[in-house]
Design an enzyme around this catalytic site. Structure first.
Site, PDB file in Angstrom:
ATOM      1  N   LYS A  34       0.831  -1.203   0.000  1.00  0.00           N
ATOM      2  CA  LYS A  34       0.000   0.000   0.000  1.00  0.00           C
ATOM      3  C   LYS A  34       0.864   1.250   0.000  1.00  0.00           C
ATOM      4  CE  LYS A  34      -3.789   0.017   2.303  1.00  0.00           C
ATOM      5  NZ  LYS A  34      -4.794   0.020   3.390  1.00  0.00           N
ATOM      6  N   ARG A  81      -3.086   2.782   8.792  1.00  0.00           N
ATOM      7  CA  ARG A  81      -3.390   1.476   8.203  1.00  0.00           C
ATOM      8  C   ARG A  81      -2.139   0.632   8.077  1.00  0.00           C
ATOM      9  NH1 ARG A  81      -8.420   2.567   4.689  1.00  0.00           N
ATOM     10  NH2 ARG A  81      -8.343   4.838   4.627  1.00  0.00           N
ATOM     11  N   GLY A 137      -7.940  -7.576   5.278  1.00  0.00           N
ATOM     12  CA  GLY A 137      -8.751  -7.765   6.476  1.00  0.00           C
ATOM     13  C   GLY A 137      -8.025  -8.442   7.618  1.00  0.00           C
ATOM     14  N   ARG A 166      -4.172  -1.110  -6.264  1.00  0.00           N
ATOM     15  CA  ARG A 166      -3.402  -2.352  -6.194  1.00  0.00           C
ATOM     16  C   ARG A 166      -3.860  -3.244  -7.335  1.00  0.00           C
ATOM     17  NH1 ARG A 166      -6.234  -4.213  -0.594  1.00  0.00           N
ATOM     18  NH2 ARG A 166      -8.355  -4.308  -1.382  1.00  0.00           N
ATOM     19  N   HIS A 198      -3.109 -43.417  -1.916  1.00  0.00           N
ATOM     20  CA  HIS A 198      -3.732 -44.095  -3.049  1.00  0.00           C
ATOM     21  C   HIS A 198      -4.922 -43.300  -3.579  1.00  0.00           C
ATOM     22  CE1 HIS A 198      -6.532 -47.022  -4.888  1.00  0.00           C
ATOM     23  NE2 HIS A 198      -5.416 -47.505  -5.414  1.00  0.00           N
ATOM     24  N   ARG A 243       5.965 -48.546 -16.696  1.00  0.00           N
ATOM     25  CA  ARG A 243       6.626 -49.038 -15.492  1.00  0.00           C
ATOM     26  C   ARG A 243       6.176 -50.474 -15.240  1.00  0.00           C
ATOM     27  NH1 ARG A 243       5.419 -46.328  -9.799  1.00  0.00           N
ATOM     28  NH2 ARG A 243       3.478 -47.474 -10.051  1.00  0.00           N
ATOM     29  N   GLU A 255      14.028 -43.567  -7.085  1.00  0.00           N
ATOM     30  CA  GLU A 255      13.043 -43.336  -6.016  1.00  0.00           C
ATOM     31  C   GLU A 255      13.539 -43.845  -4.670  1.00  0.00           C
ATOM     32  OE1 GLU A 255       9.399 -45.471  -6.879  1.00  0.00           O
ATOM     33  OE2 GLU A 255      10.489 -47.058  -7.911  1.00  0.00           O
ATOM     34  N   GLY A 260      11.038 -40.775  -9.055  1.00  0.00           N
ATOM     35  CA  GLY A 260       9.820 -41.112  -8.333  1.00  0.00           C
ATOM     36  C   GLY A 260       9.871 -40.369  -7.026  1.00  0.00           C
ATOM     37  N   ASP A 319       8.140 -41.699  -3.553  1.00  0.00           N
ATOM     38  CA  ASP A 319       8.880 -42.641  -2.727  1.00  0.00           C
ATOM     39  C   ASP A 319      10.196 -42.042  -2.248  1.00  0.00           C
ATOM     40  OD1 ASP A 319       6.835 -44.355  -2.994  1.00  0.00           O
ATOM     41  OD2 ASP A 319       7.958 -45.980  -3.919  1.00  0.00           O
ATOM     42  N   CYS A 347       8.213 -38.510 -12.642  1.00  0.00           N
ATOM     43  CA  CYS A 347       6.852 -39.006 -12.778  1.00  0.00           C
ATOM     44  C   CYS A 347       6.157 -39.095 -11.431  1.00  0.00           C
ATOM     45  CB  CYS A 347       6.825 -40.350 -13.491  1.00  0.00           C
ATOM     46  SG  CYS A 347       7.697 -41.643 -12.597  1.00  0.00           S
ATOM     47  N   TYR A 363      11.830 -33.643 -19.003  1.00  0.00           N
ATOM     48  CA  TYR A 363      10.361 -33.628 -18.969  1.00  0.00           C
ATOM     49  C   TYR A 363       9.831 -33.830 -17.569  1.00  0.00           C
ATOM     50  CZ  TYR A 363      10.385 -38.731 -18.570  1.00  0.00           C
ATOM     51  OH  TYR A 363      10.574 -40.007 -18.118  1.00  0.00           O
TER      52      TYR A 363
END
Lengths: 874, 874
Positions: B23, B93, B102, B337, B455, B617, B745, B766, B769, B831, B851
């Site tokens: 602000k 303020r 708030g 803002r 899971h 896998r 993993e 992984g 894990d 992954c 990736y």
């Protein structure tokens, strides 16, 4: 690698063991010492490896080299192969770098054929002997080199004996034997499709190939696996001219140790047979005579032999195991090697050799395989009794010793049976802290699940109690109170015997031999203490265990597991009350009941340990381990605590975890319930103040926070702890020194050890858990497949037994570096089970740890390993 | 840190946000833009931090600095405090670096006292207004700065209204208000023991202290935790001269957005109230008017305002949220803002701003918080409906979306209810693979246990299905088919609603809004694709999921979990037969039954994915996951398979594990039962051959071996696999390209990645894990305490949600370095569930992975995060 694959005995020396094998190197060494060794040559281990590269065939160059050496041998001895008068015969023996007794093949009397058999008859003047030798050679050659079933020859022999109506080979005449030779040769050509080879060079090459191949026979592979010998070493082959101990009453053969291999006594020990070959000694047909008798029958030979044995021991600077043959009063030395011995003998010999100024103390320390000390500290089965015992199965050698007793399937039954005066073995699928009392009362513990660091194994080792763990072949039905294994069903109350040093499980009650500690042991351990630089502490939770460890020379407590103190029947109600509390207030009240007990616990330990360091690990296991699991126990708990059964069940369910190993335990409990550690710390400090006031000015408890994975966890818990300690100091108006440190047992803790060292004054490696998490192996479950991993050579060793240097060890290395980078003088130790395993102790030394800690009975082993690490790294 | 703690508005600029707060920086910026901002000054965030160091007191130097700036303010405005004619009043303020609407305190009309109230009456010509302001100021000041309970003032006000027999404040006269002021001052002196401070400087300092303290009030701390804002930033305090929108019909106050925050439409959007102060707008007593109406009532002001908003948007290059006040036809800008907006609006505004050439594409890409895309892809609850809904509890926001339905407690009941046409929510303590069909049929899933990678969470995200997991407050009784939470008991068939984006669980059936994808979304995603360098693949096991992912722009499959294919009811009998086999032969027969199914599975995936990469896998979970757990199911299995019930129980018991997470699974299964992977690999390769023969020349399956911890494991399993592949090639007389790689993993795999890369052609992290084992947290159990860890600031974030860079991330870094050191061009991806979490995607970019792979619905999020990583790292 050179192009030379064959060495005459006089071309080698004992340092060429890896090329010539143990036997070959020693034959060479003895040849060069001018000892009467029958001449011969060695085909190297490199040749063995190349043999495998050449698709298991002898290649041209090797063929030529062997032929050249044979020629040379003939010339030197003035004998020749296939000679009608005095033929050259040779033995062909394997010779690995490390002795693998009986694991590979040997062929004797090679060179015998239809001509030389006559020469042998002539030179020995014993035609029957010559044809018996020929018969045996054909059979041995066919069996070993050509894989013709032995039974085919045995059948012919049996037929012949039946025909002659006799049961003894010796009743067969030379004519019978000649006939058998013909029959044997027929079997050979039937099986192989070729005549039995008459050409000695051909015989020899087939024999050499057979020995090379025997390197990879299944029993040799298994032996190497068990003994941690690399499959890549290969074996050498020794070709040596035969001498005969069976040429009459002036011939003989025998074996002698330069000192007594059972006791270590410095006196020639051995036996021999007159008019016999080596295999007769093995066959045990006649009873051999004690070596001292040779002095009477052939004093010159004995004198010469005694001189030679002395010379050999002086040369090798260790007790030797020597094979000899006397051929017509001429002594031949066939082999010398460092003699196997009992642990007791090993200690005595090593100490004597130092006193005789043959070796230095450092060398003496290296001479004892640390694990063999177990033989000195625990009972063992009587050898004779063992031979008649029925082997039921084999599990993990989890805690050494020998134990027999009636089987019982729960702690309660064991305690009751013990009270009746019975000796008991506690049999469980796996033990849990609830079983502690049963484990105390039992002679030994057998579990069908769990590995080297399972609850049963760890606790049993702590108690010095025999334990075979993870014996997966045995099906334990705790309900039916029986075990099934192979075709046996054993019911409650039947006897079994456990060998915790081998993992063997036997039926019945087997006699045991108690260990005796000689004075030399004490002297030897003094040298160990002089040499080693790492301290050795013990893992102990009770004054009794601590005392035991002190007797074994422990220099402090590296791990006191406080949870073990919670299972006492006077305390467990308060522990359960604490767990079932729904408010902080209730929990504090329950903890207040535990406080006096805990204070007494630490007081007891401090008093025993005097001012030696004591590391106390705060509560580690998940809370559900303290709650009962059986319906009736839960019901009686509900009644006793005046809580709804449903409520208790709810709480038990709430605390239940899918993977308790990775669950709500260790310092994670203290984040949720700070009051638990506060109570423990109060007990630690109040007890320390009390002993300080009673004269232990230097008392300095080491408070260890388990399962830290993140610096902020440690900060939080340490903050809570210090707050409580300061409160105690204020109340008591006196302070004591203390340290706060942490276990390094979570991979993340190792990785971020630099951060963690900002708050931790010491690190203690919890390599059990670090191995569990580093590998992702649950120690309770991995037993099932780790065996297979070792068998398939995926792992060299069970990583719960010996630290996996490349993985878990690397994490330790990262942690050591990280810790030192932040806090130069950080105290570093290990309290995982690996702290008592020799190769792991060596690794800890290399990492620069200040101490290792292990169960009381492993203290001497760890000390010796620590001393050896120093000597090896000089 | 400087010694200057107070800045006049004209001394700052928008880049000084971390010092002046959001602000304050904006007020400064606007001041320097010559906008009509009421003058004032800002006390810095550094002052706030020092305030805490000074034990929450204003120190002497700051006191002097504030006084100096007040003097300066009086001079600039030509007004002075406590003036009888035209007094200076100020607002105080908070102003944090990041807006926390708030959360902290504000005090208006500061400077009012017994004298200035008269001045205010004079200058406004409204005595009633002046005393009402004074009354409000006393109450606000007492409440905020002095912590006097508001209720004490409210009671007096109520008494007064009762006395006057009215319900409205506005019915009170100026005399009433004067009386109230006196009463209020009495309350103050009773509570504080001092008179109400008349000295404005004293008032101001108390107010500043209050604002500083409000930085650490509980709701502010919670807000920061939720929004990942550091507690160390501190808040600034803005002191600004008051302007009054309540001086009659030519005054007013309002709020406007430069564009529509719901749709993004480029049109001024907002509302205002004539003759009102800001708090009146908030109180909602009168209905505000649309901003466009201002053009009618005060066209000059409106024109000026419009110009200013345009100027501000151009200046800030983003949609602004502007507060303004009109005092006697004079416009003041109180705040600007960056405006909050819906995801849809955010996309539209960002695209429009690029087209208007205000910002570059790169900047547009940074403007969208990746996770907000969930709003565009999933339904959400209707805001209105939500306001009346009963909140039952809050769990983990495991999979986004909104769902309502009748509760059922097992998969079977859900499937049946769905068949009857009901909408269902599957409620479980935790789900297991047996629940898959129920999860497919349900609208949403609620579990009481398990974390972000449990899971339920993983599978639901894969399906794009709403899921709230680990809602530990709810007690689920699967037996009684009811849930208990707070005082509610909900039975089977009752309605609940789940918000998977917040974790909220509501009672009843709540209306939902379906997402709409505008054309701008497509264009925006094109820019994302242009900019990003990492590929984004998907985790998908079925052609349906793969198709869904392709629609979202997935560029391959990074993880096909083959075990999901085993649960189909046609296959599970063969799977179970395979598991219960006692010989290799039996196992092979069972596997042969599965082969055609698996081949079809891969064929289906290849066909959908065209020639895009597909990483399969091999079987990962422990075998016991495939066996039934209930007695009746085991019995019917026994019958169906014609096996003894006892035998099956034996086998189930044998397979049971203490810590299944660390048990016999992944490639460990393949070491024990090589034939399982061989079947799978055969299916992968045979399917690849089939599509190759049908035109997909470049098909190249990536075979991924899970749970490798040791190079020798990988070698062994790879050897088995290649043997099978070669066999298929030989049979089919055709070959296909393929790759073999491994998951990283297990911590040991990361540590020894250099070795592992000798055999692995690719690594896929992984991280689920790796986090479990790196931290030693079981994802199924840690939910119970991870909340507490975050609340106690031990962890900044749940490491299962965002990669823990220091620990788990360090292991990844070690693995990347190790892998590249051995195999320079090794393919690297992730992954784990983190592959769809923006900060983790950024970390993967920094690590140099090629990736990321995530569940289909997260693909756009991952793509955006990947693009942002590029822009941030330019």
């Amino acid at each position: 690698m050179t192009n030379k694959y064959v060495y005459n005995f006089n071309e080698g020396k004992k340092e060429m063991k890896s090329l010539l094998g143990g036997k070959g190197a020693n034959l060479a060494e003895m040849t060069n010492l001018d000892l009467p060794v029958p001449p011969g040559f060695t085909i190297t281990t490199e040749a063995c490896n190349r043999f495998y590269e050449e698709n298991e065939k002898i290649w041209v160059e090797l063929h030529e080299e062997i032929k050249k050496h044979l020629k040379d041998l003939e010339q030197r001895l003035g004998k020749s192969f296939s000679d009608e008068d005095n033929p050259l015969l040779v033995s062909v023996r394997s010779g690995a770098v490390t002795s693998m007794p009986g694991m590979m093949d040997t062929i004797l009397n090679l060179g015998l054929n239809d001509i030389s058999v006559k020469g042998l008859a002539k030179s020995t003047g014993n035609e029957r002997f010559a044809y018996d030798s020929y018969r045996r050679f054909i059979q041995m050659f066919s069996d070993v080199a050509m894989e013709i079933p032995k039974v085919r020859f045995d059948n012919l022999l049996d037929d012949m004996k039946e025909k002659k109506n006799t049961e003894l080979d010796t009743d067969l005449t030379k004519e019978d034997l000649k006939k058998l030779v013909e029959q044997y040769k027929e079997v050979y050509s039937e099986e192989i499709g070729e005549e039995f080879p008459q050409e000695p060079v051909k015989q020899l090459e087939l024999a050499i190939e057979a020995v090379f191949k025997s390197w990879n026979n299944p029993r040799a592979r298994v032996y190497r696996k068990i003994n941690n010998i690399s499959h890549k070493l290969g074996t050498a082959v020794n070709v040596q001219s035969m001498v005969f101990g069976n040429m009459g009453e002036t011939s003989g053969t025998g074996v002698a140790f330069t000192r007594n291999p059972a006791t270590g006594e410095n006196k020639l020990f051995g036996e021999y047979l007159i008019n016999a070959q080596g295999e007769d000694v093995v066959a045990g047909i006649r009873t051999p005579q004690e070596i001292s008798h040779l002095e009477v029958s052939m004093s010159d030979v004995f004198e010469e032999f005694k001189n030679i044995t002395r010379k050999l021991e002086e040369h090798y600077k260790d007790m030797q195991d020597i094979e000899f043959t006397i051929e017509n009063k001429k002594l031949y030395i066939l082999q010398t090697r460092t003699g196997k011995r009992t642990a007791q003998a090993a200690i005595n010999i090593a100490v004597d050799l130092v006193k005789e100024e043959v070796i230095e103390k450092e060398e003496a320390v290296l001479r004892i395989e640390p694990n063999t000390l177990n033989q000195l500290l625990h009972p063992t089965f009587e050898q004779k009794a063992l031979e008649n015992a029925e082997l039921l199965s084999k599990g993990l050698a989890a805690s050494p010793g020998a134990a027999s007793g009636r089987i019982y399937f729960n702690a309660h039954d064991v305690v009751e049976a013990k009270a009746r005066g019975e000796m008991c073995i506690l049999v469980r699928q796996e033990t849990s802290p609830e079983d502690i009392e049963g484990m105390v009362s039992a002679e030994g513990i057998l579990t069908s699940r769990g590995g080297m660091t399972s609850h049963a194994a760890v606790v049993a080792r702590g108690m010095g109690k025999c334990c075979v763990a993870g014996c997966s072949e045995i099906r334990v039905s705790e309900e039916k109170k029986e075990i099934r294994v192979k075709d046996f069903v054993l019911k409650e109350g039947e006897y079994i015997s456990l060998d915790g040093s081998t993992g063997n499980v036997y039926k019945g009650n087997i006699n045991k031999v108690q260990p005796k500690l000689s004075g030399n042991f004490g002297e030897f351990m003094e040298w160990v203490d002089e040499i080693r630089t790492m301290s050795v502490r013990t893992n102990a939770d009770t004054p009794k265990d601590a005392n035991q460890a002190l007797e074994f020379g422990a220099e402090g407590i590296g791990l006191c597991r406080t949870e073990h103190m919670f299972f006492d029947e006077k305390r467990i109600p308060s522990v359960r009350k604490m767990i079932l509390s729904t408010t902080e207030e209730e929990r504090k009240n329950a903890l207040a009941e535990l406080l006096p007990f805990q204070r007494e616990d630490f007081l007891g330990l401090y008093k025993v340990m005097k001012e030696k360091p004591v590391t106390v690990r705060l509560l580690d296991p998940p809370l559900h381990e303290f709650l009962p699991t059986k319906k009736e126990d839960i019901e009686s708990l509900a009644k006793a605590m005046n809580i709804d059964y449903e409520n208790i069940m709810d709480r038990i369910e709430e605390l239940d975890e899918v993977n308790p190993m990775l669950g709500h335990r260790g310092c994670r409990l203290a984040v949720t319930y700070p009051e638990i550690y506060k109570m423990q710390v109060r007990a630690i400090i109040e007890a320390a103040i009390e002993v300080k006031q009673n004269g232990f000015k230097d008392i300095k408890p080491e408070i260890m926070i388990p399962l830290v994975g993140h610096i902020e966890e440690l900060k939080y818990v340490k903050g809570q702890i210090i707050e409580e300690i300061e409160a105690v100091f204020k109340e008591k108006e006196i302070e004591v020194d203390y340290m706060i440190g942490t276990m390094i047992e979570i991979p993340r803790a190792a990785i971020t050890a630099d951060e963690i060292a900002t708050e931790a004054e010491f690190f203690s490696f919890g390599t059990n858990d670090l191995t569990q998490m580093g590998f992702g192996f649950s120690r309770d479950d991995a037993g099932k497949f780790l065996d297979e991993y070792v068998n398939k050579e995926i792992l060299e060793r069970d990583p719960f037994q010996a630290i996996d240097r490349k993985g878990v060890g690397k994490l330790m290395e990262i942690a050591v570096e990280g810790g030192k980078s932040t806090r130069e003088n950080i105290k570093l130790g290990i309290c995982g089970e690996h702290g008592g395993e020799p190769s792991s102790v060596e690794f800890c030394y290399e990492l620069g740890l200040q101490y290792v800690s292990c169960s009381p009975f492993r203290v001497p082993i760890a000390k010796l390993a620590a001393a050896q690490a120093v000597v090896k790294n000089i």
